[in-house]
Design an enzyme around this catalytic site. Sequence first.
Site, PDB file in Angstrom:
ATOM      1  N   HIS A  82       0.829  -1.214   0.000  1.00 48.48           N
ATOM      2  CA  HIS A  82       0.000   0.000   0.000  1.00 48.48           C
ATOM      3  C   HIS A  82       0.859   1.258   0.000  1.00 48.48           C
ATOM      4  CE1 HIS A  82       0.331   0.931   4.398  1.00 48.48           C
ATOM      5  NE2 HIS A  82       0.348  -0.377   4.557  1.00 48.48           N
ATOM      6  N   ASP A  84      -0.191   4.440   0.999  1.00 49.20           N
ATOM      7  CA  ASP A  84      -0.442   5.458   2.021  1.00 49.20           C
ATOM      8  C   ASP A  84       0.321   5.162   3.299  1.00 49.20           C
ATOM      9  OD1 ASP A  84      -2.169   3.215   2.561  1.00 49.20           O
ATOM     10  OD2 ASP A  84      -3.303   4.478   3.946  1.00 49.20           O
ATOM     11  N   GLU A 177      -4.839   1.853   2.793  1.00 48.65           N
ATOM     12  CA  GLU A 177      -4.884   0.700   3.688  1.00 48.65           C
ATOM     13  C   GLU A 177      -4.966   1.139   5.139  1.00 48.65           C
ATOM     14  OE1 GLU A 177      -3.145  -2.542   6.261  1.00 48.65           O
ATOM     15  OE2 GLU A 177      -2.514  -0.469   5.996  1.00 48.65           O
ATOM     16  N   GLU A 178      -4.267   2.216   5.458  1.00 46.90           N
ATOM     17  CA  GLU A 178      -4.192   2.655   6.853  1.00 46.90           C
ATOM     18  C   GLU A 178      -5.529   3.145   7.405  1.00 46.90           C
ATOM     19  OE1 GLU A 178      -1.846   1.969   8.653  1.00 46.90           O
ATOM     20  OE2 GLU A 178      -0.009   1.857   7.477  1.00 46.90           O
ATOM     21  N   ASP A 200       3.662  -6.498   3.827  1.00 45.81           N
ATOM     22  CA  ASP A 200       3.217  -5.453   4.753  1.00 45.81           C
ATOM     23  C   ASP A 200       3.445  -5.854   6.205  1.00 45.81           C
ATOM     24  OD1 ASP A 200       2.079  -3.014   5.495  1.00 45.81           O
ATOM     25  OD2 ASP A 200       0.019  -3.737   5.328  1.00 45.81           O
TER      26      ASP A 200
END
Length: 407
Positions: A82, A84, A177-178, A200
């Site tokens: 991801h 972000d 994602e966050e 991740d």
Amino acid sequence: MKYDNLLDRFIKYVKVNTRSDPDSETTPSTESQEAFALTILKPEMEAIGLQDVHYNPVNGYLIGTLPANNPTLTRKIGFIAHMDTADFNAENVNPQIIDNYQGGDITLGSSNYKLDPKAFPNLNNYIGQTLITTDGTTLLGADDKSGIAEIMTAIEFLTSQPQIEHCDIKVAFGPDEEIGVGADKFEVADFEVDFAYTMDGGPLGELQYETFSAAALEVTFLGRNVHPGTAKDQMINALELAIDFHEKLPAKERPEYTDGYQGFYHLTGLTGTVEEARASYIIRDFEEASFEARKVKVENIAQSMNAHLGTKRVLVELNDQYYNMKKVIEKDMTAIELAKEVMEELAIKPVIEPIRGGTDGSKISFMGIPTPNIFAGGENMHGRFEFVSLQTMERAIDVIIGLVCKA
């Protein structure tokens, strides 16, 4: 193995502010993520040899393909990371590079902060390694730009060494994602693989296929405000209702008291006045039955309070966010067994533990692509004390290459 461009690539990525915005209604939630995808990642993906590189403005995913160069390697494997970063200052990230760390404190730039092994004993695992830290004013962004850099570097290595045989590879870099919505619009049809991995995870060896099941809880408390001098038997203080509700939840079932497979209720926000108050919670658990029981409990607390008040003053809104992907992956453990085998061949001990959180793989698994999580190297993520080991990132690349060559 050492990879010449890895460090510079990672530093370039983390210097771009791609912080997501939970209050945004757009996809991606911030323009900087789309700019990062289109101006930095897309040209680089094309330059290192990925084919059919395309950006989907509807879901914010940037996808590319590296076709197999050996027809006998018939599996198709995906790698996802991801773009972000978390809800912490990400403007003007200024990484520090600590070569051959020999233990002791690491001063973070000119700030008053330091990485102290007494507070962060995980530092002791990295003696002799190259560490990348923050300058104390921002997060680092290893979550998950280490994953992006690892995937990119692995592809670059494979295309520069055409004699190395590999299967079909799909790569996807996604947004948000966050803030828990990154995979909501993921298109499985645009990512035709047998299984995938999110890069991740954290320290060396992490291999994860169990996540929390997650729900968001918003509770609104409706009070009645009158002059405090004449409030007896008339005032209903919404803030007091919120406190009462919170105290009815098990005090030891909060994040600061739980670990392993224990779930929790987490109060993330509380605002209001005498007239109206609002409490925001996240609910987390691993087992389906206990997850559902937690949601029933908050509903029952609200019903009990409303019955006592004689009217509906406690309003509950519950929304499921994602589910434990173990339910999907345990039906076919191929992705896990392959990753374990590759790690063991690389003398990396697989560390198979539940993720006390979620990944994009949680949702993507339920869309039909089993997507466990592999270590990317980040430590102390989401804040100024974040750091990553260059050597751990190199080992993650070794794993990616091992997976696609063994498929």
